[in-house]
Design a protein around this motif. Structure first.
Motif, PDB file in Angstrom:
ATOM      1  N   MET A   1      27.649  74.548  78.945  1.00 35.64           N
ATOM      2  CA  MET A   1      26.994  75.433  78.006  1.00 35.64           C
ATOM      3  C   MET A   1      26.889  74.724  76.666  1.00 35.64           C
ATOM      4  O   MET A   1      27.820  74.058  76.235  1.00 35.64           O
ATOM      5  CB  MET A   1      27.812  76.724  77.877  1.00 35.64           C
ATOM      6  N   LYS A   2      25.763  74.904  76.005  1.00 34.58           N
ATOM      7  CA  LYS A   2      25.561  74.304  74.688  1.00 34.58           C
ATOM      8  C   LYS A   2      26.157  75.237  73.632  1.00 34.58           C
ATOM      9  O   LYS A   2      25.766  76.395  73.527  1.00 34.58           O
ATOM     10  CB  LYS A   2      24.078  74.097  74.421  1.00 34.58           C
ATOM     11  N   VAL A   3      27.120  74.722  72.891  1.00 38.92           N
ATOM     12  CA  VAL A   3      27.792  75.500  71.859  1.00 38.92           C
ATOM     13  C   VAL A   3      27.518  74.863  70.505  1.00 38.92           C
ATOM     14  O   VAL A   3      27.791  73.682  70.296  1.00 38.92           O
ATOM     15  CB  VAL A   3      29.321  75.564  72.108  1.00 38.92           C
ATOM     16  N   THR A   4      26.957  75.649  69.597  1.00 33.71           N
ATOM     17  CA  THR A   4      26.696  75.196  68.238  1.00 33.71           C
ATOM     18  C   THR A   4      27.751  75.816  67.335  1.00 33.71           C
ATOM     19  O   THR A   4      27.904  77.040  67.305  1.00 33.71           O
ATOM     20  CB  THR A   4      25.299  75.639  67.779  1.00 33.71           C
ATOM     21  N   THR A   5      28.480  74.975  66.606  1.00 29.64           N
ATOM     22  CA  THR A   5      29.558  75.464  65.750  1.00 29.64           C
ATOM     23  C   THR A   5      29.227  75.181  64.290  1.00 29.64           C
ATOM     24  O   THR A   5      28.854  74.057  63.951  1.00 29.64           O
ATOM     25  CB  THR A   5      30.895  74.788  66.111  1.00 29.64           C
ATOM     26  N   GLN A   6      29.365  76.198  63.462  1.00 28.80           N
ATOM     27  CA  GLN A   6      29.177  76.042  62.016  1.00 28.80           C
ATOM     28  C   GLN A   6      30.438  76.513  61.312  1.00 28.80           C
ATOM     29  O   GLN A   6      30.959  77.587  61.624  1.00 28.80           O
ATOM     30  CB  GLN A   6      27.990  76.866  61.528  1.00 28.80           C
ATOM     31  N   SER A   7      30.920  75.703  60.378  1.00 27.45           N
ATOM     32  CA  SER A   7      32.106  76.088  59.613  1.00 27.45           C
ATOM     33  C   SER A   7      31.692  76.307  58.157  1.00 27.45           C
ATOM     34  O   SER A   7      30.991  75.487  57.577  1.00 27.45           O
ATOM     35  CB  SER A   7      33.194  75.026  59.719  1.00 27.45           C
ATOM     36  N   VAL A   8      32.128  77.431  57.601  1.00 32.20           N
ATOM     37  CA  VAL A   8      31.771  77.813  56.251  1.00 32.20           C
ATOM     38  C   VAL A   8      32.984  77.628  55.346  1.00 32.20           C
ATOM     39  O   VAL A   8      34.083  78.072  55.667  1.00 32.20           O
ATOM     40  CB  VAL A   8      31.298  79.281  56.215  1.00 32.20           C
ATOM     41  N   ASN A   9      32.825  76.971  54.242  1.00 31.89           N
ATOM     42  CA  ASN A   9      33.858  76.738  53.218  1.00 31.89           C
ATOM     43  C   ASN A   9      34.943  75.755  53.647  1.00 31.89           C
ATOM     44  O   ASN A   9      35.986  75.683  53.010  1.00 31.89           O
ATOM     45  CB  ASN A   9      34.525  78.043  52.778  1.00 31.89           C
ATOM     46  N   PHE A  10      34.753  75.011  54.732  1.00 30.24           N
ATOM     47  CA  PHE A  10      35.718  73.993  55.146  1.00 30.24           C
ATOM     48  C   PHE A  10      35.062  73.090  56.186  1.00 30.24           C
ATOM     49  O   PHE A  10      34.000  73.405  56.720  1.00 30.24           O
ATOM     50  CB  PHE A  10      36.998  74.626  55.715  1.00 30.24           C
ATOM     51  N   ASN A  11      35.713  71.971  56.478  1.00 32.88           N
ATOM     52  CA  ASN A  11      35.242  71.060  57.521  1.00 32.88           C
ATOM     53  C   ASN A  11      36.152  71.204  58.736  1.00 32.88           C
ATOM     54  O   ASN A  11      37.359  71.028  58.634  1.00 32.88           O
ATOM     55  CB  ASN A  11      35.275  69.606  57.033  1.00 32.88           C
ATOM     56  N   ALA A  12      35.556  71.517  59.874  1.00 35.99           N
ATOM     57  CA  ALA A  12      36.331  71.712  61.098  1.00 35.99           C
ATOM     58  C   ALA A  12      36.731  70.368  61.690  1.00 35.99           C
ATOM     59  O   ALA A  12      35.927  69.429  61.709  1.00 35.99           O
ATOM     60  CB  ALA A  12      35.516  72.508  62.109  1.00 35.99           C
ATOM     61  N   GLU A  13      37.968  70.272  62.164  1.00 30.82           N
ATOM     62  CA  GLU A  13      38.454  69.049  62.792  1.00 30.82           C
ATOM     63  C   GLU A  13      37.941  68.953  64.219  1.00 30.82           C
ATOM     64  O   GLU A  13      37.574  69.954  64.831  1.00 30.82           O
ATOM     65  CB  GLU A  13      39.984  69.038  62.796  1.00 30.82           C
ATOM     66  N   SER A  14      37.941  67.760  64.754  1.00 30.56           N
ATOM     67  CA  SER A  14      37.424  67.552  66.113  1.00 30.56           C
ATOM     68  C   SER A  14      38.287  68.261  67.164  1.00 30.56           C
ATOM     69  O   SER A  14      37.769  68.699  68.190  1.00 30.56           O
ATOM     70  CB  SER A  14      37.323  66.059  66.425  1.00 30.56           C
ATOM     71  N   THR A  15      39.589  68.392  66.908  1.00 29.72           N
ATOM     72  CA  THR A  15      40.448  69.084  67.874  1.00 29.72           C
ATOM     73  C   THR A  15      40.065  70.564  67.968  1.00 29.72           C
ATOM     74  O   THR A  15      40.059  71.131  69.058  1.00 29.72           O
ATOM     75  CB  THR A  15      41.933  68.967  67.483  1.00 29.72           C
ATOM     76  N   LEU A  16      39.711  71.178  66.833  1.00 24.58           N
ATOM     77  CA  LEU A  16      39.277  72.572  66.827  1.00 24.58           C
ATOM     78  C   LEU A  16      37.943  72.709  67.547  1.00 24.58           C
ATOM     79  O   LEU A  16      37.749  73.626  68.350  1.00 24.58           O
ATOM     80  CB  LEU A  16      39.166  73.091  65.390  1.00 24.58           C
ATOM     81  N   LEU A  17      37.035  71.789  67.306  1.00 25.40           N
ATOM     82  CA  LEU A  17      35.720  71.831  67.964  1.00 25.40           C
ATOM     83  C   LEU A  17      35.860  71.647  69.474  1.00 25.40           C
ATOM     84  O   LEU A  17      35.167  72.319  70.249  1.00 25.40           O
ATOM     85  CB  LEU A  17      34.802  70.765  67.376  1.00 25.40           C
ATOM     86  N   ASP A  18      36.762  70.762  69.900  1.00 27.90           N
ATOM     87  CA  ASP A  18      37.006  70.565  71.333  1.00 27.90           C
ATOM     88  C   ASP A  18      37.601  71.825  71.966  1.00 27.90           C
ATOM     89  O   ASP A  18      37.236  72.205  73.074  1.00 27.90           O
ATOM     90  CB  ASP A  18      37.940  69.373  71.576  1.00 27.90           C
ATOM     91  N   PHE A  19      38.533  72.460  71.249  1.00 26.95           N
ATOM     92  CA  PHE A  19      39.131  73.696  71.739  1.00 26.95           C
ATOM     93  C   PHE A  19      38.067  74.770  71.941  1.00 26.95           C
ATOM     94  O   PHE A  19      38.038  75.453  72.969  1.00 26.95           O
ATOM     95  CB  PHE A  19      40.206  74.199  70.760  1.00 26.95           C
ATOM     96  N   ILE A  20      37.176  74.909  70.959  1.00 28.54           N
ATOM     97  CA  ILE A  20      36.115  75.915  71.044  1.00 28.54           C
ATOM     98  C   ILE A  20      35.199  75.623  72.223  1.00 28.54           C
ATOM     99  O   ILE A  20      34.861  76.526  72.998  1.00 28.54           O
ATOM    100  CB  ILE A  20      35.317  75.970  69.721  1.00 28.54           C
ATOM    101  N   GLN A  21      34.804  74.365  72.388  1.00 31.33           N
ATOM    102  CA  GLN A  21      33.908  73.998  73.495  1.00 31.33           C
ATOM    103  C   GLN A  21      34.563  74.299  74.844  1.00 31.33           C
ATOM    104  O   GLN A  21      33.935  74.886  75.727  1.00 31.33           O
ATOM    105  CB  GLN A  21      33.540  72.511  73.401  1.00 31.33           C
ATOM    106  N   ASN A  22      35.819  73.923  75.001  1.00 34.66           N
ATOM    107  CA  ASN A  22      36.526  74.167  76.262  1.00 34.66           C
ATOM    108  C   ASN A  22      36.678  75.657  76.540  1.00 34.66           C
ATOM    109  O   ASN A  22      36.507  76.108  77.679  1.00 34.66           O
ATOM    110  CB  ASN A  22      37.895  73.491  76.253  1.00 34.66           C
TER     111      ASN A  22
END
Length: 105
Positions: A1-22
């Motif tokens: 599934m294609k997941v588009t992530t946007q973070s507001v007022n901060f920069n998301a780390e790659s570990t958080l982005l990987d967690f969200i995708q999984n």
């Protein structure tokens, strides 16, 4: 599934982005026709401990599910929101499609 992530007022780390995708990929187990998802992560500047918001928009054919959760961590918020989406997807999958009956004059 294609997941588009946007973070507001901060920069998301790659570990958080990987967690969200999984975690979002696990939704395919409940409903296999998902098109994609948009995830919005926001930090609210308050003195509360629960100041992190995750808003998930899941696109399925003919519908869009939106869930918004506020928790202490983004992982907890995303996990909680995905749990709500799982229940909605199971409900959609088991619900029969309603065809409108023809109008009788």
């Amino acid at each position: 599934m294609k997941v588009t992530t946007q973070s507001v007022n901060f920069n998301a780390e790659s570990t958080l982005l990987d967690f969200i995708q999984n975690r979002m990929n696990k939704l395919d187990l409940f409903y296999d026709r998902t098109i994609g998802a948009d995830v919005f992560l926001k930090v609210i500047n308050t003195s509360e401990k629960e100041n992190k918001i995750a808003e998930l928009k899941l696109h399925v054919p003919g519908d869009v599910f939106v869930v918004k959760k506020k928790c202490k961590t983004f992982e907890e918020a995303v996990d909680s929101a995905c749990g709500s989406l799982e229940r909605k997807l199971v409900k959609k999958k088991t619900k029969p499609t309603v065809l409108h009956p023809p109008k009788i004059s």
